[in-house]
Design a protein around this motif. Sequence first.
Motif, PDB file in Angstrom:
ATOM      1  N   GLU A   1      -2.420   9.421  -3.907  1.00 17.65           N
ATOM      2  CA  GLU A   1      -3.166   7.947  -4.060  1.00 17.65           C
ATOM      3  C   GLU A   1      -2.692   7.193  -2.888  1.00 17.65           C
ATOM      4  O   GLU A   1      -2.530   6.210  -2.885  1.00 17.65           O
ATOM      5  CB  GLU A   1      -2.493   7.240  -5.223  1.00 17.65           C
ATOM      6  CG  GLU A   1      -3.231   7.805  -6.555  1.00 17.65           C
ATOM      7  CD  GLU A   1      -2.803   6.971  -7.761  1.00 17.65           C
ATOM      8  OE1 GLU A   1      -1.646   6.440  -8.012  1.00 17.65           O
ATOM      9  OE2 GLU A   1      -3.634   6.915  -8.594  1.00 17.65           O
TER      10      GLU A   1
ATOM     11  N   VAL B   1      -1.649  -2.025  -4.350  1.00 12.48           N
ATOM     12  CA  VAL B   1      -1.005  -3.105  -5.229  1.00 12.48           C
ATOM     13  C   VAL B   1      -0.880  -4.336  -5.134  1.00 12.48           C
ATOM     14  O   VAL B   1      -0.469  -4.450  -3.728  1.00 12.48           O
ATOM     15  CB  VAL B   1       0.188  -2.358  -6.203  1.00 12.48           C
ATOM     16  CG1 VAL B   1      -0.340  -0.778  -6.680  1.00 12.48           C
ATOM     17  CG2 VAL B   1       1.133  -2.165  -5.357  1.00 12.48           C
TER      18      VAL B   1
ATOM     19  N   TYR C   1       5.441   2.386  -1.726  1.00 13.37           N
ATOM     20  CA  TYR C   1       4.614   0.987  -1.227  1.00 13.37           C
ATOM     21  C   TYR C   1       5.433   0.217  -0.495  1.00 13.37           C
ATOM     22  O   TYR C   1       6.257  -0.173  -0.999  1.00 13.37           O
ATOM     23  CB  TYR C   1       4.039   0.425  -2.566  1.00 13.37           C
ATOM     24  CG  TYR C   1       3.234   1.266  -3.397  1.00 13.37           C
ATOM     25  CD1 TYR C   1       1.850   1.170  -3.256  1.00 13.37           C
ATOM     26  CD2 TYR C   1       3.659   2.187  -4.353  1.00 13.37           C
ATOM     27  CE1 TYR C   1       0.889   2.063  -4.226  1.00 13.37           C
ATOM     28  CE2 TYR C   1       2.896   3.069  -5.213  1.00 13.37           C
ATOM     29  CZ  TYR C   1       1.500   2.884  -5.096  1.00 13.37           C
ATOM     30  OH  TYR C   1       0.463   3.569  -5.468  1.00 13.37           O
TER      31      TYR C   1
ATOM     32  N   SER D   1       0.850  -1.242   0.072  1.00 15.09           N
ATOM     33  CA  SER D   1       0.210   0.116   0.192  1.00 15.09           C
ATOM     34  C   SER D   1       1.042   1.111  -0.053  1.00 15.09           C
ATOM     35  O   SER D   1       2.185   1.411   0.575  1.00 15.09           O
ATOM     36  CB  SER D   1      -0.918  -0.028   1.122  1.00 15.09           C
ATOM     37  OG  SER D   1      -0.328   0.122   2.425  1.00 15.09           O
ATOM     38  N   ASN D   2       0.318   2.314  -0.668  1.00 10.39           N
ATOM     39  CA  ASN D   2       1.127   3.633  -0.532  1.00 10.39           C
ATOM     40  C   ASN D   2       1.016   4.245   0.662  1.00 10.39           C
ATOM     41  O   ASN D   2      -0.169   4.595   1.112  1.00 10.39           O
ATOM     42  CB  ASN D   2       0.413   4.471  -1.719  1.00 10.39           C
ATOM     43  CG  ASN D   2       0.973   5.740  -1.966  1.00 10.39           C
ATOM     44  OD1 ASN D   2       1.798   6.088  -0.837  1.00 10.39           O
ATOM     45  ND2 ASN D   2       0.634   6.304  -3.127  1.00 10.39           N
TER      46      ASN D   2
ATOM     47  N   GLU E   1       2.883   1.390 -13.979  1.00  6.88           N
ATOM     48  CA  GLU E   1       1.400   1.130 -13.631  1.00  6.88           C
ATOM     49  C   GLU E   1       1.200   1.890 -12.296  1.00  6.88           C
ATOM     50  O   GLU E   1       0.319   2.697 -12.141  1.00  6.88           O
ATOM     51  CB  GLU E   1       1.231  -0.230 -13.311  1.00  6.88           C
ATOM     52  CG  GLU E   1      -0.345  -0.428 -13.214  1.00  6.88           C
ATOM     53  CD  GLU E   1      -0.711  -1.792 -12.852  1.00  6.88           C
ATOM     54  OE1 GLU E   1      -1.658  -2.034 -11.908  1.00  6.88           O
ATOM     55  OE2 GLU E   1      -0.110  -2.697 -13.320  1.00  6.88           O
ATOM     56  N   TRP E   2       2.084   1.852 -11.173  1.00  6.86           N
ATOM     57  CA  TRP E   2       2.044   2.579 -10.045  1.00  6.86           C
ATOM     58  C   TRP E   2       3.200   3.609  -9.607  1.00  6.86           C
ATOM     59  O   TRP E   2       2.860   4.143  -8.694  1.00  6.86           O
ATOM     60  CB  TRP E   2       1.624   1.720  -9.008  1.00  6.86           C
ATOM     61  CG  TRP E   2       2.985   0.513  -8.586  1.00  6.86           C
ATOM     62  CD1 TRP E   2       4.211   0.969  -8.166  1.00  6.86           C
ATOM     63  CD2 TRP E   2       2.943  -0.733  -8.980  1.00  6.86           C
ATOM     64  NE1 TRP E   2       4.920  -0.285  -8.127  1.00  6.86           N
ATOM     65  CE2 TRP E   2       3.983  -1.280  -8.652  1.00  6.86           C
ATOM     66  CE3 TRP E   2       1.941  -1.521  -9.667  1.00  6.86           C
ATOM     67  CZ2 TRP E   2       4.503  -2.678  -9.104  1.00  6.86           C
ATOM     68  CZ3 TRP E   2       2.290  -3.019  -9.846  1.00  6.86           C
ATOM     69  CH2 TRP E   2       3.409  -3.247  -9.636  1.00  6.86           C
TER      70      TRP E   2
ATOM     71  N   ARG F   1      -3.458   3.290  -1.704  1.00  8.47           N
ATOM     72  CA  ARG F   1      -3.831   2.741  -2.820  1.00  8.47           C
ATOM     73  C   ARG F   1      -3.112   1.411  -2.575  1.00  8.47           C
ATOM     74  O   ARG F   1      -2.039   1.304  -2.154  1.00  8.47           O
ATOM     75  CB  ARG F   1      -3.307   3.293  -3.986  1.00  8.47           C
ATOM     76  CG  ARG F   1      -3.513   2.608  -5.212  1.00  8.47           C
ATOM     77  CD  ARG F   1      -2.810   2.864  -6.556  1.00  8.47           C
ATOM     78  NE  ARG F   1      -2.890   2.175  -7.732  1.00  8.47           N
ATOM     79  CZ  ARG F   1      -2.151   2.349  -8.597  1.00  8.47           C
ATOM     80  NH1 ARG F   1      -1.363   3.419  -9.028  1.00  8.47           N
ATOM     81  NH2 ARG F   1      -2.297   1.337  -9.749  1.00  8.47           N
TER      82      ARG F   1
ATOM     83  N   SER G   1       7.469   0.711 -11.197  1.00  8.78           N
ATOM     84  CA  SER G   1       6.411   0.382 -12.232  1.00  8.78           C
ATOM     85  C   SER G   1       5.788   1.510 -12.899  1.00  8.78           C
ATOM     86  O   SER G   1       5.568   2.547 -12.220  1.00  8.78           O
ATOM     87  CB  SER G   1       5.298  -0.451 -11.670  1.00  8.78           C
ATOM     88  OG  SER G   1       4.343  -0.671 -12.732  1.00  8.78           O
TER      89      SER G   1
END
Length: 96
Positions: free
Chosen positions: A43, A48, A79, A35-36, A72-73, A46, A70
Amino acid sequence: MFVPELAIPVVVTAPGAKATFQRWLARGDAVGVFSNHDLGHREVGRLVFIPLDAEEQKRLPVGKAHAPDSCEWGLGWRYLLDEIVTDISRFQFAEI
């Protein structure tokens, strides 16, 4: 890993996630829940999910390990690994 019966389920909304997680678990991987934790990021909170093989499950410390970078994130340092999940019942799937 022991998960108390009253633990709040990890809610997953991504389409197709259940089938993906089942595939990871069937091959012996676990689901890494990251998680972030960057309070200044839009975010924050968030989640992942990343498959973790047996070696990674032993090597990555919960609460200290960071996700990889990534497209994506974004930056992985935001994270942290919150949990390593090996049982699909830990998740609540609510595809939207």
